[in-house]
Write an enzyme that holds these catalytic residues in place. Structure first.
Site, PDB file in Angstrom:
ATOM      1  N   GLU A  45     -36.783  71.426 -48.067  1.00 33.69           N
ATOM      2  CA  GLU A  45     -38.026  71.287 -48.831  1.00 33.69           C
ATOM      3  C   GLU A  45     -39.225  71.766 -48.016  1.00 33.69           C
ATOM      4  O   GLU A  45     -39.364  71.443 -46.835  1.00 33.69           O
ATOM      5  CB  GLU A  45     -38.187  69.815 -49.223  1.00 33.69           C
ATOM      6  CG  GLU A  45     -39.328  69.518 -50.161  1.00 33.69           C
ATOM      7  CD  GLU A  45     -39.334  68.063 -50.620  1.00 33.69           C
ATOM      8  OE1 GLU A  45     -40.108  67.740 -51.535  1.00 33.69           O
ATOM      9  OE2 GLU A  45     -38.562  67.251 -50.064  1.00 33.69           O
ATOM     10  N   LYS A 114     -41.197  70.918 -58.462  1.00 36.40           N
ATOM     11  CA  LYS A 114     -40.579  69.595 -58.369  1.00 36.40           C
ATOM     12  C   LYS A 114     -40.997  68.749 -59.559  1.00 36.40           C
ATOM     13  O   LYS A 114     -42.165  68.742 -59.951  1.00 36.40           O
ATOM     14  CB  LYS A 114     -40.991  68.925 -57.057  1.00 36.40           C
ATOM     15  CG  LYS A 114     -40.221  67.666 -56.700  1.00 36.40           C
ATOM     16  CD  LYS A 114     -40.551  67.226 -55.277  1.00 36.40           C
ATOM     17  CE  LYS A 114     -39.729  66.026 -54.844  1.00 36.40           C
ATOM     18  NZ  LYS A 114     -39.999  65.642 -53.438  1.00 36.40           N
ATOM     19  N   CYS A 175     -35.245  67.203 -53.741  1.00 40.58           N
ATOM     20  CA  CYS A 175     -35.281  65.927 -53.017  1.00 40.58           C
ATOM     21  C   CYS A 175     -35.209  64.710 -53.942  1.00 40.58           C
ATOM     22  O   CYS A 175     -34.139  64.345 -54.399  1.00 40.58           O
ATOM     23  CB  CYS A 175     -36.517  65.867 -52.126  1.00 40.58           C
ATOM     24  SG  CYS A 175     -36.393  64.592 -50.830  1.00 40.58           S
ATOM     25  N   PRO A 355     -43.785  52.685 -17.694  1.00 42.60           N
ATOM     26  CA  PRO A 355     -43.777  51.429 -16.951  1.00 42.60           C
ATOM     27  C   PRO A 355     -42.449  50.709 -17.188  1.00 42.60           C
ATOM     28  O   PRO A 355     -42.132  50.341 -18.323  1.00 42.60           O
ATOM     29  CB  PRO A 355     -44.951  50.651 -17.558  1.00 42.60           C
ATOM     30  CG  PRO A 355     -45.809  51.696 -18.212  1.00 42.60           C
ATOM     31  CD  PRO A 355     -44.853  52.735 -18.710  1.00 42.60           C
ATOM     32  N   LEU A 356     -41.651  50.543 -16.156  1.00 44.18           N
ATOM     33  CA  LEU A 356     -40.293  49.996 -16.271  1.00 44.18           C
ATOM     34  C   LEU A 356     -40.272  48.599 -15.677  1.00 44.18           C
ATOM     35  O   LEU A 356     -40.351  48.420 -14.461  1.00 44.18           O
ATOM     36  CB  LEU A 356     -39.305  50.912 -15.558  1.00 44.18           C
ATOM     37  CG  LEU A 356     -37.827  50.525 -15.623  1.00 44.18           C
ATOM     38  CD1 LEU A 356     -37.327  50.562 -17.067  1.00 44.18           C
ATOM     39  CD2 LEU A 356     -36.986  51.455 -14.749  1.00 44.18           C
ATOM     40  N   SER A 357     -40.148  47.592 -16.538  1.00 41.79           N
ATOM     41  CA  SER A 357     -40.207  46.207 -16.087  1.00 41.79           C
ATOM     42  C   SER A 357     -38.845  45.637 -15.723  1.00 41.79           C
ATOM     43  O   SER A 357     -38.768  44.593 -15.095  1.00 41.79           O
ATOM     44  CB  SER A 357     -40.816  45.341 -17.194  1.00 41.79           C
ATOM     45  OG  SER A 357     -39.924  45.247 -18.293  1.00 41.79           O
ATOM     46  N   GLY A 358     -37.783  46.292 -16.137  1.00 39.05           N
ATOM     47  CA  GLY A 358     -36.455  45.739 -15.918  1.00 39.05           C
ATOM     48  C   GLY A 358     -35.978  44.879 -17.062  1.00 39.05           C
ATOM     49  O   GLY A 358     -34.918  44.263 -16.980  1.00 39.05           O
ATOM     50  N   GLY A 359     -36.751  44.825 -18.174  1.00 34.21           N
ATOM     51  CA  GLY A 359     -36.332  44.084 -19.356  1.00 34.21           C
ATOM     52  C   GLY A 359     -35.662  44.981 -20.379  1.00 34.21           C
ATOM     53  O   GLY A 359     -35.544  46.203 -20.199  1.00 34.21           O
ATOM     54  N   VAL A 360     -35.254  44.386 -21.487  1.00 40.64           N
ATOM     55  CA  VAL A 360     -34.510  45.117 -22.512  1.00 40.64           C
ATOM     56  C   VAL A 360     -35.332  46.254 -23.097  1.00 40.64           C
ATOM     57  O   VAL A 360     -34.830  47.370 -23.290  1.00 40.64           O
ATOM     58  CB  VAL A 360     -34.053  44.151 -23.627  1.00 40.64           C
ATOM     59  CG1 VAL A 360     -33.567  44.914 -24.850  1.00 40.64           C
ATOM     60  CG2 VAL A 360     -32.953  43.237 -23.110  1.00 40.64           C
ATOM     61  N   ASP A 361     -36.610  46.004 -23.395  1.00 39.09           N
ATOM     62  CA  ASP A 361     -37.409  46.992 -24.115  1.00 39.09           C
ATOM     63  C   ASP A 361     -37.668  48.244 -23.291  1.00 39.09           C
ATOM     64  O   ASP A 361     -37.371  49.362 -23.722  1.00 39.09           O
ATOM     65  CB  ASP A 361     -38.725  46.365 -24.567  1.00 39.09           C
ATOM     66  CG  ASP A 361     -38.529  45.266 -25.587  1.00 39.09           C
ATOM     67  OD1 ASP A 361     -37.470  45.262 -26.242  1.00 39.09           O
ATOM     68  OD2 ASP A 361     -39.421  44.417 -25.738  1.00 39.09           O
ATOM     69  N   SER A 362     -38.253  48.098 -22.114  1.00 37.68           N
ATOM     70  CA  SER A 362     -38.546  49.282 -21.303  1.00 37.68           C
ATOM     71  C   SER A 362     -37.268  49.959 -20.839  1.00 37.68           C
ATOM     72  O   SER A 362     -37.224  51.201 -20.718  1.00 37.68           O
ATOM     73  CB  SER A 362     -39.418  48.910 -20.101  1.00 37.68           C
ATOM     74  OG  SER A 362     -38.762  47.983 -19.260  1.00 37.68           O
TER      75      SER A 362
END
Length: 785
Positions: A45, A114, A175, A355-362
């Site tokens: 499309e 369309k 579509c 920024p890497l914190s060592g937690g799940v998200d980062s």
């Protein structure tokens, strides 16, 4: 006359307003289709200008340049003796339409607009285009002079018509028309159209890829015939990732399908179809034949062309295939990674800073970048010249050829542990180990000097020094001290992102990556302008639950053993002082007053099931009846909606993230709601209270349900006495509650409220620790609202 036709559907990674690049990719797809023996090529499309032009569709330039591209494509010798259509915007009688434009040997055949706009989810098509409502009708479209000069045509049919070649007939859906309750493929099939063509701009959501394939198969099964589906793939300038999956189906079976995730800019998918199979299948459906005998006649545009050849008896028809769908964990590993690649190479930047914190998200954000590096290496090894050109351009190294993901990750990704006196040794160690296993360029800094400097400025002006709650400070002081750490990290992230390539003797700068998940955004469990504020966020549309599952998958798939420790560690912001023994003082779920599992449930009910407070209570009181009383469910629902109301303003500055989850609270496009609410929801909560009053006398706890002991009550009260949302959010009683932050669990139960439950985890996964909340939310003046 032959009976077998070879047709091609194209998956293109287009870019809004990149007319030159878009044209090159269209021509490449036509050339590849022709070289592989196709006599017909279709594409996605609005492929000429790009789908996400948005308000640029109101500019005459967009229409002009689209016609210019069409002319170049149509006049190209590549297109000779091949039936081709492309997608572009067309203005007809001062109305803008989203169209397919079909041509053959430099002659326009049909402009098909369309007929059903999509305005769901992230789509807003009716803002720019109008649906063609004149069914089975065409009008004469007066061609632009530059087209007429080259084709010798003055007009072309515009409207709801089909194209008849010497050997078959094809018609169009665009579509949304496939999803529409009155899909056009039924009428066209009854009118004898054998090839139904659909050009699409469909984006990915977790666990949804099978829907498109099912619709295509079912359309060809019910109506008979071939269904050709072309889709975009990639990031064309917006928050969505178009997920490819171009496919061809015949009589209910899938013959061919393109990849869902790939770095290829152009992918052509072919199938050879025996037209007699369509005719035999349809004539066997007796009820269909009866309906077809009385069907309306479709306007036909005749094309003097045979899509089949006379000597096709030895040509083999494409057999059916079984195409497995990706798991959600694979979708997270691949979808955001491909989106990041498109964003990076088109942004002109030299990599990422995280920024890497060592937690799940980062850790999830970092792992997705690593997954992107693996895809780049794989593409280069398969000979993708465009990917190799792009990565050399990004790294400003014309001789570099990536041969392993870790080495490439070291060049593209800078990770930084921004520690403080409140950071634990465990998180610092996990961050360093993950960076080493991923291969990222890792640094460690302390933010304490910057924090103390800012507090010194405050003290110089006011003569006061705020203290943490554990040091005798009040809730407002405690919150301010946490937020200053969060915001300092954002400032430092940007200065390091701008200068780290200078440090490494490379030109350019880095894109700052965010790492706030969809649940925290929904709850407002983040600080405005902290590390959740970034250039882009690869996990902003993914729930905490899915991120944990993704990391478990990545641990094995990418050989990252440290991820097991990261998954098992309790989520924490580490913004309050550690206990004397060095252990954590705070965790996210205690601060929020709800679990991540509960947040996902609230999010789906609020967005996908369209539940307000009362409807959500009615749904959950039945779902959680084995674990919680109606009063306890009511308290949980009220707590969520108070937090949501107070923190909704944060969504107005939410970092752009790839759309992945159906309950995303993204305020930009997907979730249109106010950002200033009356947070006590007085009318709605009264409806809940009235219902609780009816239900509580007849509520019978489950025999397996454990009621809280006095020891449980004491522990729960002690933990709930923390009066703030420590991950950058505010206490219920804080005077700043309506400004920046959410609300926490309560120390004091509401009058008549049931006692908080024990700490033991329930079979359903919903904890009773956080049932009760503080009685009144106060506004900025301290007056209850």
């Amino acid at each position: 006359m032959g009976r077998k036709v070879t047709v091609a559907v194209s998956t293109l990674n287009q870019w809004a307003l990149d007319f030159e690049g878009n044209m090159a990719r269209i021509l490449q797809s036509i050339l590849e289709a022709k070289d592989m023996g196709a006599s017909y090529r279709t594409g996605p499309e609005l492929e000429v200008c790009g789908y996400s032009c948005e308000d640029h569709f109101r500019e005459p330039d967009t229409f002009l340049h689209s016609w210019e591209v069409l002319l170049e494509v149509m006049m190209s010798p590549i297109c000779e003796n091949m039936l081709v259509d492309v997608g572009m915007p067309v203005m007809h009688r001062n109305v803008a339409y989203n169209c397919r434009v079909a041509f053959f040997n430099r002659q326009l055949l049909l402009i098909r607009p369309k007929m059903a706009m999509c305005d769901d989810g992230n789509y807003r098509e009716s803002r720019w285009f109008t649906a063609w409502t004149k069914a089975l009708q065409t009008e004469e479209f007066v061609l632009p002079r530059m087209i007429a000069q080259h084709t010798g045509q003055q007009t072309v049919p515009f409207g709801d018509a089909v194209i008849a070649t010497r050997d078959t007939c094809l018609g169009y859906e665009i579509c949304e028309e496939l999803w529409n309750v009155r899909s056009k493929h039924i009428e066209m099939s009854l009118a004898g159209v054998e090839l139904i063509v659909n050009s699409s701009g469909s984006y990915m959501e977790l666990r949804k890829a099978h829907i498109t394939t099912d619709l295509i198969r079912n359309a060809s099964f019910k109506a008979g015939g071939a269904y050709l589906f072309s889709n975009l793939r990639g990031c064309d300038g917006q928050r969505v990732y178009f997920h490819g999956c171009s496919a061809i189906a015949l009589n209910g079976e899938l013959l061919a399908r393109g990849q869902q995730f790939a770095l290829q800019d152009v992918e052509v998918t072919l199938a050879t179809i025996d037209l007699e199979e369509i005719r035999a299948y349809r004539v066997s459906l007796r009820s269909r034949c009866s309906a077809a005998a009385g069907a309306a006649n479709y306007p036909r545009v005749h094309c003097d062309f045979e899509m089949s050849s006379h000597s096709d008896i030895f040509k083999t028809s494409t057999p059916p295939l079984n195409w497995p769908n990706h798991t959600p964990e694979e979708e997270i590993a691949l979808g955001p990674a491909c989106w990041l690649w498109d964003y990076l190479r088109r942004s002109g930047q030299g990599g990422f800073f995280l920024p890497l914190s060592g937690g799940v998200d980062s850790s999830s954000s970092a792992t997705i970048v690593h997954s992107m590096c693996r895809l780049i290496v794989q593409a280069v090894q398969l000979g993708d010249a465009q990917v190799l050109h792009d990565i050399r351009k990004i790294l400003a190294d014309t001789d570099y050829t990536p041969d392993n993901a870790a080495g490439l990750c070291n060049r593209l990704l800078v990770t930084c542990f921004m520690g403080s006196v409140n950071s634990s040794k465990e998180t610092r160690r996990r961050a360093a180990q993950l960076a080493n296993q991923l291969g990222s360029y890792h640094i460690e800094i302390s933010i304490d000097l910057a924090v103390n400097a800012l507090l010194g400025i405050f003290n110089a002006v006011t003569g006061l020094t705020p203290r943490f709650r554990t040091q005798g400070g009040c809730a407002r002081q405690n919150l301010a001290l946490q937020n200053i750490q969060s915001r300092i990290r954002m400032v430092l992230a940007y200065i390091f992102a701008q200068l780290m390539l200078w440090v490494r003797n490379r030109p350019g700068g880095l894109l700052v990556l965010g790492s706030a998940n969809v649940d925290e955004s929904l709850r407002g469990y983040l600080t405005k302008y902290d590390c959740s504020s970034a250039d882009i966020n690869p996990i902003g549309g993914i729930s905490k639950t899915d991120l944990r599952r993704f990391l478990a998958y990545a641990k094995e798939k990418f050989n990252l053993p440290v991820l097991e420790q990261i998954i098992e560690a309790p989520p924490t912001a580490e913004l309050e002082p550690l206990q004397e023994n060095g252990e954590l003082q705070q965790t996210d779920e205690q601060d929020m007053g709800m679990t991540y599992a509960e947040l996902s449930e609230y999010g789906r009910l609020r967005k996908q099931s369209f539940c307000g407070p009362y409807s959500m209570f009615c749904r959950l009181v039945a779902t959680w009846k084995g674990d919680l009383s109606p009063k306890e469910v009511a308290d949980k629902v009220k707590h969520f909606f108070r937090c949501y109301a107070i923190n909704r303003h944060k969504m107005t500055v939410l970092t752009p993230s790839v759309h992945m989850e159906g309950y995303s609270p993204d305020d930009n496009r997907f979730d249109h709601r106010p950002f200033l609410y009356r947070p006590n929801w007085s009318w709605q909560f009264k409806a809940i209270d009235d219902e609780v009053e009816k239900l509580q006398p007849i509520y019978t706890p489950s025999s397996a349900q454990m009621r809280p002991s006095s020891e449980d009550l004491l522990i729960s009260t002690q933990r709930s006495s923390h009066l703030d949302d420590s991950k950058h959010s505010s206490p219920l009683s804080s005077a700043s509650a309506s400004i920046d932050v959410g609300i926490s669990t309560a120390a004091v139960p509401l009058p008549g409220a049931a006692a908080p439950g024990g700490l033991s985890k329930k079979p359903s996964g919903y904890s009773k620790v956080h049932v009760n909340v503080l009685g009144k939310i106060k506004d900025r003046t301290g007056i209850p609202v």
